[in-house]
Design an enzyme around this catalytic site. Structure first.
Site, PDB file in Angstrom:
ATOM      1  N   GLU A 110      44.966  25.589  19.181  1.00 41.67           N
ATOM      2  CA  GLU A 110      45.339  24.464  20.059  1.00 41.67           C
ATOM      3  C   GLU A 110      44.455  24.483  21.305  1.00 41.67           C
ATOM      4  OE1 GLU A 110      49.797  24.453  20.579  1.00 41.67           O
ATOM      5  OE2 GLU A 110      49.536  26.320  19.460  1.00 41.67           O
ATOM      6  N   LYS A 112      43.525  24.656  25.030  1.00 42.94           N
ATOM      7  CA  LYS A 112      44.193  25.300  26.169  1.00 42.94           C
ATOM      8  C   LYS A 112      44.071  24.384  27.386  1.00 42.94           C
ATOM      9  CE  LYS A 112      44.409  29.703  28.627  1.00 42.94           C
ATOM     10  NZ  LYS A 112      44.265  29.150  29.989  1.00 42.94           N
ATOM     11  N   ASP A 114      44.262  22.995  31.014  1.00 43.44           N
ATOM     12  CA  ASP A 114      44.140  23.647  32.321  1.00 43.44           C
ATOM     13  C   ASP A 114      45.138  22.996  33.279  1.00 43.44           C
ATOM     14  OD1 ASP A 114      43.290  25.303  34.295  1.00 43.44           O
ATOM     15  OD2 ASP A 114      41.414  24.267  34.692  1.00 43.44           O
ATOM     16  N   TYR A 219      53.926  22.689  23.756  1.00 44.53           N
ATOM     17  CA  TYR A 219      53.230  23.555  22.803  1.00 44.53           C
ATOM     18  C   TYR A 219      54.094  24.602  22.115  1.00 44.53           C
ATOM     19  CZ  TYR A 219      53.087  26.572  26.964  1.00 44.53           C
ATOM     20  OH  TYR A 219      53.427  27.309  28.071  1.00 44.53           O
ATOM     21  N   LYS A 306      38.621  32.064  25.744  1.00 41.49           N
ATOM     22  CA  LYS A 306      38.157  31.433  26.966  1.00 41.49           C
ATOM     23  C   LYS A 306      36.712  30.984  26.791  1.00 41.49           C
ATOM     24  CE  LYS A 306      40.559  31.241  29.989  1.00 41.49           C
ATOM     25  NZ  LYS A 306      41.001  32.100  31.099  1.00 41.49           N
ATOM     26  N   CYS A 400      34.865  49.875  59.927  1.00 41.57           N
ATOM     27  CA  CYS A 400      35.765  48.810  59.454  1.00 41.57           C
ATOM     28  C   CYS A 400      35.536  47.560  60.293  1.00 41.57           C
ATOM     29  CB  CYS A 400      37.211  49.274  59.579  1.00 41.57           C
ATOM     30  SG  CYS A 400      38.417  47.948  59.294  1.00 41.57           S
ATOM     31  N   CYS A 403      39.034  47.171  62.568  1.00 43.30           N
ATOM     32  CA  CYS A 403      39.458  48.125  63.603  1.00 43.30           C
ATOM     33  C   CYS A 403      38.316  48.965  64.154  1.00 43.30           C
ATOM     34  CB  CYS A 403      40.545  49.049  63.060  1.00 43.30           C
ATOM     35  SG  CYS A 403      39.953  50.198  61.782  1.00 43.30           S
ATOM     36  N   CYS A 418      38.548  51.513  54.562  1.00 43.24           N
ATOM     37  CA  CYS A 418      39.002  51.913  55.891  1.00 43.24           C
ATOM     38  C   CYS A 418      40.233  52.794  55.685  1.00 43.24           C
ATOM     39  CB  CYS A 418      39.374  50.685  56.721  1.00 43.24           C
ATOM     40  SG  CYS A 418      40.212  51.091  58.278  1.00 43.24           S
ATOM     41  N   CYS A 423      45.096  50.294  61.055  1.00 41.80           N
ATOM     42  CA  CYS A 423      44.148  49.169  61.083  1.00 41.80           C
ATOM     43  C   CYS A 423      44.910  47.848  61.073  1.00 41.80           C
ATOM     44  CB  CYS A 423      43.229  49.258  59.858  1.00 41.80           C
ATOM     45  SG  CYS A 423      42.206  47.800  59.601  1.00 41.80           S
TER      46      CYS A 423
END
Length: 659
Positions: A110, A112, A114, A219, A306, A400, A403, A418, A423
């Protein structure tokens, strides 16, 4: 003809016209005739409100403002599918299935769609509830919005009880029209049809949904055994009941035919009036589906092929760095905007330092961008022939970016991290995750509000959320008395969430919603989880070493234990509701299920046995007390006979359940 009969006649006539127009794509009358009949029905219903029928087509127009969406527990989980990306993946899928069954395999392929998965429940042929997929176990009740989609029947052709699954989508033309309208109104445009459909279904004003021309393809049937012995028979049953089924599905006898079908639609996808991102393949026989069963995340009898990701060219303008809740520092590419798979892409993940070095990605490069699985943008290739010599290498930060503490790369890890527990970026991300819908579900506590509360020094960890009062909030910008009260109430209500949501909300590495639920249901008390070792955690089905070690490591930290202690003192629930166990002849027994069951799904049988006090195990041993043997039972049954284990049929189990 009296008014009551005329209202009934008009309702049936217009319902028939809606079905032919929106489901069969075969209009029976012109728009003027339809509009005239609808206007007559509206007038009669306004004058006689007590005679309005539940499935009146007038319920699809106009609208009302909803207070919000309630949670809905799915009777049958809405699982995600495993993915295939090439012919080898499809062949592996077929081989795995053939190893678990001796029956010949046929498939149904079937398109697919979206869109957004939904489930609808009908009682006596009337629509009573519709919900989103949510996390697969729990969704949101969006019944009133779904009623505005004209291709969803309010009344079926037969008075059956049925739960059906479908994919709501926005046709390409409707999407283009909506974005053009939003452009004229100087409103932000939707990135793609799927986002537009999802955003529309979560509107609290149902009249907005009515205007946006959403559609749906159905479906599957959740209670499928009642409507046929194969998936293809179920699809035919859906059509007979008045549901809109995609006409392009095909029954195929080999995996080679399946692959040819996938290739064919990959070429033709652009000609469709709606977006597709692949093909769903299901084994046709429902008895084989039951025999194959499920993994923790997906059915073994279905897979999603896919389509290869769509690609386009862009230019890498810059690289920025963000810090996640676990401290991982992720590089993000800033790109010249480019259209890709129906949306505008201007950012792409660069994953980590190794990824950048392997592909030799530099600022200023012309790059090939694709959407992995048509969802996540990523850079897959650098066009080095287009380099001018002015490109700059990407420099990973030494500190980082949030921080400014040292950034380190831990052994055996690809990510720069980090490790400063204080942080600010990590703190905010942890709180945002804690408040998210899949965790403690604190409505109104989004990223902007978390940032505002943190900058105002009101919160520094998730426990601080429970100390905020209305007075604290009303001192802040954009917080009135009502909004402050709503947030405080939402935070207070989150204390009642089950342990599984709290466990997920704590943000333990590798612990997703499913793992959190399995661990919570096994121990049923947070203290027991804290005290457990990784061997005990690994005893839980579907919990592996990586998750077990991560949970142990988390609760071995002084900071985590202090946080748990604070949450308990504040009154946050740390227990998981126990499934009620009924005393029966299965109480205390080890039970093995084998073969194909006809009256129960494997999952239902397992749940019922557990509710009856039994324990379901996957293999036969001397400790096995009973084997429930369905059709085509194999080696487990033979081993049970050798060991002298008590053998019973499915009818035996059903009899106990109904007693």
């Amino acid at each position: 003809m009296d008014v009551k009969e005329r209202i009934k006649e008009l309702t049936e006539i217009l319902t028939k016209y809606d079905y032919h127009y929106h489901v069969l794509d075969e209009p029976l009358v012109d728009d003027a005739t339809y509009d005239s009949l609808l206007a007559e029905l509206k007038k009669l219903e306004k004058e006689n409100p007590g005679l309005v029928l539940a499935h009146s087509p007038t319920k699809r127009v106009g609208g009302k403002v909803l207070a919000g969406f309630k949670a809905v527990q799915h009777g049958t989980p809405m699982l995600s599918l495993g993915n295939a990306f090439n012919s080898s993946d499809l062949e592996d899928f077929a081989i795995r299935a053939k190893k678990k069954t001796s029956q010949p395999l046929t498939y149904v392929a079937e398109l697919k769609i979206d869109g957004l998965a939904v489930t609808l429940t009908y009682e006596n042929g009337m629509l009573v509830r519709g919900a989103t997929r949510g996390d697969g176990q729990t969704g949101e009740d969006i019944t009133e919005n779904l009623k505005k989609i004209k291709s969803i029947p309010l009344k079926l052709t037969q008075p059956v009880n049925i739960e059906v699954r479908g994919e709501v989508y926005m046709p390409k033309l409707a999407f283009d029209k909506l974005n053009e309208q939003r452009k004229q109104e100087e409103k932000p445009q939707f990135a793609n049809p799927r986002n537009a459909a999802a955003g529309t279904l979560r509107q609290l004003d149902t009249s907005i949904v009515a205007k946006r021309n959403l559609s749906i393809f159905f479906y599957s049937i959740a209670n499928s055994d009642e409507f046929g012995s194969t998936h293809s028979e179920n699809l035919s049953a859906l059509k007979e009941l008045g549901f809109r089924v995609n006409p392009n599905y095909k029954k195929l006898s080999s995996i080679e035919e399946v692959y040819a079908y996938c290739n064919d639609w990959q070429q033709k996808r652009e000609n469709l009036p709606y977006e597709i991102d692949g093909v769903v393949i299901k084994i046709d026989s429902l008895s084989i589906q039951r025999e194959l069963g499920y993994t923790a995340k997906s059915p073994r009898w279905a897979i999603a092929y896919k389509f290869p990701a769509q690609r386009s060219f862009s230019k890498l303008l810059d690289v920025t760095f963000t810090v996640g809740r676990t401290g991982a520092i992720t590089p993000t590419a800033i790109l010249e905007p480019v259209q890709l798979a129906g949306s505008t892409v201007s950012r792409a993940s660069l994953h980590n330092e190794d990824y950048i070095e392997q592909k030799d990605i530099r600022i200023g490069d012309t790059v090939v961008v694709q959407k992995a699985g048509d969802i996540i943008p990523e850079i897959v290739e650098v066009i080095k022939e287009k380099r001018s010599g002015n490109e700059q290498k990407v420099k990973m930060p030494k500190t980082c970016p949030a921080c400014e503490k040292e950034a380190v790369r831990l052994p055996k890890e690809a990510a720069l991290r980090c490790i400063n527990p204080k942080c600010d970026a990590q703190i905010k991300e942890r709180i945002i995750h804690f408040a998210s819908r899949g965790a403690m579900d604190i409505e109104g506590l989004g990223p902007a509000v978390v940032n505002q509360l943190h900058q105002s020094n009101l919160i520094n960890d998730v426990a601080d959320l429970y100390t905020i009062d209305i007075g604290d909030l009303t001192k802040l910008e954009r917080f009135g008395e009502k909004s402050a009260q709503n947030l405080v109430e939402a935070v207070e209500n989150s204390k009642k969430q089950p342990l599984s949501r709290l466990l997920f909300g704590l943000g333990i590495r590798f612990v997703g919603q499913k793992a959190a639920r399995l661990i919570a249901e096994h121990f049923q008390n947070l203290d027991k989880i804290v005290e457990s070792n990784h061997e005990q955690l690994e005893e839980i089905p579907e919990i592996g070493e990586k998750i077990a070690v991560s949970v142990n490591d988390f609760f071995s930290q002084k900071q985590a234990l202090e946080l748990v202690d604070r949450l308990k003192k504040i009154g946050v629930n740390t227990k998981q509701p126990k499934t009620e166990v009924v005393q029966s002849e299965l109480s205390g027994k080890n039970v093995v299920l084998t073969g194909s069951l006809n009256q129960l799904s494997r999952k239902e049988a397992k749940e019922k046995i557990q509710q009856l006090g039994g324990t379901v195990t996957g293999s036969v041993s001397k400790k096995t007390d009973i084997i429930i043997a369905g059709e085509n039972a194999g080696s487990k049954l033979e081993k049970g006979k050798e060991l002298g284990v008590k053998i019973e049929s499915e009818n035996y189990l059903v009899k106990i359940i109904n007693s």
